[in-house]
Design an enzyme around this catalytic site. Sequence first.
Site, PDB file in Angstrom:
ATOM      1  N   ARG A 175     -10.241 -11.672   2.736  1.00  0.00           N
ATOM      2  CA  ARG A 175     -11.173 -12.715   2.287  1.00  0.00           C
ATOM      3  C   ARG A 175     -10.524 -14.096   2.316  1.00  0.00           C
ATOM      4  O   ARG A 175     -11.222 -15.103   2.432  1.00  0.00           O
ATOM      5  CB  ARG A 175     -11.699 -12.372   0.889  1.00  0.00           C
ATOM      6  CG  ARG A 175     -10.671 -12.386  -0.218  1.00  0.00           C
ATOM      7  CD  ARG A 175     -11.117 -11.583  -1.432  1.00  0.00           C
ATOM      8  NE  ARG A 175     -11.138 -10.166  -1.147  1.00  0.00           N
ATOM      9  CZ  ARG A 175     -11.568  -9.236  -2.006  1.00  0.00           C
ATOM     10  NH1 ARG A 175     -12.019  -9.594  -3.202  1.00  0.00           N
ATOM     11  NH2 ARG A 175     -11.560  -7.957  -1.673  1.00  0.00           N
ATOM     12  N   LYS A 180       0.837  -1.191   0.000  1.00  0.00           N
ATOM     13  CA  LYS A 180       0.000   0.000   0.000  1.00  0.00           C
ATOM     14  C   LYS A 180       0.881   1.253   0.000  1.00  0.00           C
ATOM     15  O   LYS A 180       1.967   1.253   0.586  1.00  0.00           O
ATOM     16  CB  LYS A 180      -0.857   0.043   1.268  1.00  0.00           C
ATOM     17  CG  LYS A 180      -1.943  -1.000   1.393  1.00  0.00           C
ATOM     18  CD  LYS A 180      -2.658  -0.844   2.723  1.00  0.00           C
ATOM     19  CE  LYS A 180      -3.724  -1.894   2.941  1.00  0.00           C
ATOM     20  NZ  LYS A 180      -4.893  -1.677   2.075  1.00  0.00           N
ATOM     21  N   GLU A 217      -6.294  -9.734   1.158  1.00  0.00           N
ATOM     22  CA  GLU A 217      -5.949 -10.874   2.016  1.00  0.00           C
ATOM     23  C   GLU A 217      -7.045 -11.231   3.014  1.00  0.00           C
ATOM     24  O   GLU A 217      -7.133 -12.366   3.475  1.00  0.00           O
ATOM     25  CB  GLU A 217      -4.645 -10.574   2.776  1.00  0.00           C
ATOM     26  CG  GLU A 217      -4.783  -9.749   4.045  1.00  0.00           C
ATOM     27  CD  GLU A 217      -5.324  -8.338   3.827  1.00  0.00           C
ATOM     28  OE1 GLU A 217      -5.957  -7.807   4.750  1.00  0.00           O
ATOM     29  OE2 GLU A 217      -5.120  -7.775   2.729  1.00  0.00           O
TER      30      GLU A 217
END
Length: 462
Positions: free
Chosen positions: A315, A241, A313
Site C-alpha cells: 500500500r 515473514k 509495504e
Amino acid sequence: MSERFAAPAQDTIPLRVLSPGEVEGWRATLSGFELAQIDAHGFSGKLGEVRILFDAKGRVASGVVGFGTPKDRARQQYPLGGVAARLPAGTYALSEGIAGADLENAALAWLLSAYRFTRYKDASAQGARLVAPEGLDAARLEAEAAAVALTSDLVNTPANEMGPEALEYAALDLAERFAAPVSVIRGADLLARDLPMIHTVGRAAAQEPRLIDFSWGDPSHPRVTLVGKGVCFDTGGLNLKPGSSMGLMKKDMGGAATVLGLAQLIMGLKLPVRLRVLIPAVENSVSGPSFRPGDVLRARNGLTVEINNTDAEGRLILADALALACEEKPEILVSMATLTGAARVALGPDVPPFFTDDEAVATDLAGASVRRWDPLWRLPFWNPYEEMIEPDIADLDNAPKGGFAGAITAALFLRRFTEGAGAYVHVDCYAWTPTAKPGRPKGGASQGARALFDMLSRRYAA
C-alpha cells in the site's frame, strides 16, 4: 502451446455436446456400428465426459461431450475446460448442443487450457485444436487468452529472474509492441521526483526500486489509468515473514502482472481510451537501509504514514503511484494488488474483492464479472472504519492493530491517495490458482482483468 483457434480443415472433427437428458434421443440417431462403440464404453452425459466415434476404417469421425446438469455446471468457472485434454490430437468443431454464452465459455476455456509454462521445463502442447465457433468474436477471445497467458508467465517466473529490472523489461517490451512511450524513474531519482515511499520500500534490495510509466492512445480520449503493485519478492522486511508465508511471494507482483495483461488487451483491441500504466517495482528486502517499524514516512501527496508493520509495504508504493496518477485527473483509476490476506480469508482464492464509491462503475463491473466468467465481489469502502487507519502521531497507519476488516482498511488507506480521479476502483487479487481446475492450470492467474476490460469496452466502445 496455442492460445489461438485453428483454421477450418477438411478433417475437422465435429463434437456434439449433450446433457444427460439428451443422451437417449441422440442414441436413437446412431447407426448400429456407432451404437456398439458407445455401448462398449458407456456415455451418460456427465459433465466433461468425452467419447470418440470412429468410422469403418478406424479414423476418428466425431465426438460427443457430456454437459452435465445445471448444478454440475454451476460448480465450475469453465464447465468444459477439461475437454481438450481428453481428446486425441486433431482439429475439432463444437457442432451442436450448446449456443450463446455456454458456447463462448467453452471456446474461451479451450484456449485457456492450452497454456503451458515452459520457461524451465518442456511441456507437451495441447494436441486438440478448436475451430472458432461461428458467431463468436474470435479475435477478442484470443486476445483475452493471450492476456491471461502474459500475466501467468510473469507471475510464474521466480524472483531470481523476475526482479524489478526484469519486470521493467517486460513492461518495456509490451510498450514497444504498441509504440507506447515509456519513462522509468529509478533509485535516488525517486526521491528527486517526489516518490519517497516507493524508494523507501525498495531501497534495501540489490536491485534499485523504480516506477515504470507508459501511456498509449489518443490524448483526447477518456483517461484510464492502471496502477499495479510490483513487489517482486516480499520477505516482509524487518517484520520478517515465516518461511511458510514466504514460499509464494514471487507472486506479490501479481497486481502489476495483471495490469500488464489488461493493458495488452486494451491496446491490442484498440479501445478508444488514453491509457496510462504505472507500476512501482520493488523488492521488500532486509539489509542495513531497510525501513523500520515505527518510522514515519511522508508520501507524495504530503500525508504522513506511521509504519507499524514493514510487511504492509504494498500500500505504501501504491500510494505514491496513485497520487501521481491523480495529478492528471483520470476519468477512471484502477489499482490491482495482491494486497491482503484478509481478502483471501473473506472470499477465498478464486473471488477477489473490488472496492469503488462509483455506483455506476460498481454495477457495470459486477455485471462484467458474470458475463466474462471472471469473478469479482464488491466490498465496501466503509467510512466508519476510517478511524482504524488514523494513528496518534501521523495521518495514517499502514497496519492497523486488531486484525478486523483488513481488506477494507487497506482499501481505505489507498483511497486517501486518489483525490482528483473521477472514479476509483481497487481490486485485491490473489493472482494464483492453488489447485488446477478445468481451464485454470495451477499457478499464476489473471483475476479481474477480463471483467475490467468488458466494463471499459462497454463504457468506451468506439
